[in-house]
Design an enzyme around this catalytic site. Structure first.
Site, PDB file in Angstrom:
ATOM      1  N   GLN A 114      53.220  51.112  18.614  1.00 31.37           N
ATOM      2  CA  GLN A 114      54.174  51.594  19.608  1.00 31.37           C
ATOM      3  C   GLN A 114      55.546  51.836  18.971  1.00 31.37           C
ATOM      4  OE1 GLN A 114      53.384  52.238  22.903  1.00 31.37           O
ATOM      5  NE2 GLN A 114      55.418  53.126  23.056  1.00 31.37           N
TER       6      GLN A 114
ATOM      7  N   LYS B  12      48.552  51.407  28.987  1.00 32.07           N
ATOM      8  CA  LYS B  12      47.474  51.842  28.110  1.00 32.07           C
ATOM      9  C   LYS B  12      46.306  50.854  28.150  1.00 32.07           C
ATOM     10  CE  LYS B  12      50.800  54.195  25.140  1.00 32.07           C
ATOM     11  NZ  LYS B  12      51.680  54.085  23.964  1.00 32.07           N
TER      12      LYS B  12
ATOM     13  N   ASP C  71      47.218  58.658  17.425  1.00 34.96           N
ATOM     14  CA  ASP C  71      48.518  59.238  17.757  1.00 34.96           C
ATOM     15  C   ASP C  71      48.769  60.539  17.008  1.00 34.96           C
ATOM     16  OD1 ASP C  71      50.310  58.546  19.680  1.00 34.96           O
ATOM     17  OD2 ASP C  71      51.510  57.201  18.443  1.00 34.96           O
TER      18      ASP C  71
END
Length: 298
Positions: free
Chosen positions: A97, A53, A120
């Site tokens: 994460q 990422k 997200d």
């Protein structure tokens, strides 16, 4: 043999579009979209994802901030990091994460992220907007799956989609997205899970079969309708194959039955990262719009 759906090439196309948007924001408004990724602990797969990422952010001209916290970090410390990032004007998107250590509540962590920085799409506000058909941020993997289908000229409208897996990251939001009335939707959607009876009988009904259960090569060739399109979300290491990744679908068997199929790796994975970049660009645009719309001081 089925035709491969190439996630790498579609993701590259989307990244090119994102880069153009990043350049426009920078040149016209002096804004560089910023993404902060917070990793707790040393899970090897998570570290790999975070690194990918960050590299993609840099490639597209975005600001990347990686915060790697030790495995024994307390929930209160993690929440304090999120509070600080919520207030940082250079950060437009925040991603923590997953998975987190068991002692940390993932719900409390995702709830703490500013909904306008929740790239997200897991904050309750954004999940609710998706349910209402007014999405702000759509979770990256479900959005990537839909983009992959549309850009690969796979019709969704009117098709029977069977999703194996009901997680908040993939199965649940994807089922909502594909049932809504828009270009990614208008499908008849069935969601299967651990309590589903006679799974094979249901999966054989699917025009589009999406598998996201985290069980290596669980879906076999006899569980797929001839001519179906199969999207494999799984990424399971195979120690006997040198640690190479295997999907939730038995590729050799299923590819002999399906009309189209995603490979692992190179299918859904690149799309997830591309969608994260696009969501971050969207967050930066929202920040600009809120700044522009703010009332002038008296």
């Amino acid at each position: 043999m089925s035709k491969l759906i190439d996630g790498k090439s579609v993701a590259a196309q989307i990244q090119s579009e994102v880069q153009a948007g990043v350049d426009e924001l920078r040149d016209e408004h002096g804004i560089i979209p910023g993404l902060a990724v917070v990793l707790v602990g040393d899970d090897p797969a998570s570290r790999t994802y975070v690194s990918m990422k960050a590299k993609t952010c840099v490639k597209l001209g975005m600001h990347s901030l990686n915060e790697h916290l030790p495995a024994d970090t307390s929930e209160s410390v993690l929440l304090a990091h999120i509070d600080r990032l919520n207030l940082d004007p250079s950060i437009h998107g925040i991603l923590v994460q997953l998975p987190l250590p068991a002692r940390i509540s993932a719900h409390r962590v995702t709830d703490r992220i500013d909904p306008l920085k929740d790239v997200d799409g897991l904050h309750p506000e954004n999940a609710g907007l998706l349910c209402l058909g007014r999405p702000r941020f759509i979770p990256c993997t479900p959005l990537g799956i839909c983009e992959l289908l549309v850009r690969s000229n796979v019709p969704i409208k009117g098709r029977h989609v069977v999703i194996v897996g009901r997680s908040n990251l993939v199965g649940r939001p994807l089922s909502i997205l594909m049932s809504l009335r828009h270009e990614f939707g208008d499908a008849t959607v069935t969601v299967c899970h651990s309590a589903s009876q006679d799974l094979a009988a249901v999966t054989r009904l699917a025009d589009i079969l999406v598998v996201a259960i985290g069980r290596r090569e669980y879906i076999r060739g006899n569980m797929v309708k001839p001519g179906a399109v199969v999207i494999d979300v799984g990424t399971n290491p195979a120690p006997e194959a040198g640690g190479k990744l295997r999907g939730d679908v038995a590729f050799d068997e299923v590819s002999a039955v399906a009309s189209r199929i995603t490979p692992v790796p190179g299918g859904v994975g690149p799309m997830t990262i591309a969608m994260l970049m696009r969501n971050t660009l969207h967050a930066a645009r929202l920040a600009l719009a809120s700044r522009t719309d703010a009332p002038s001081p008296a």
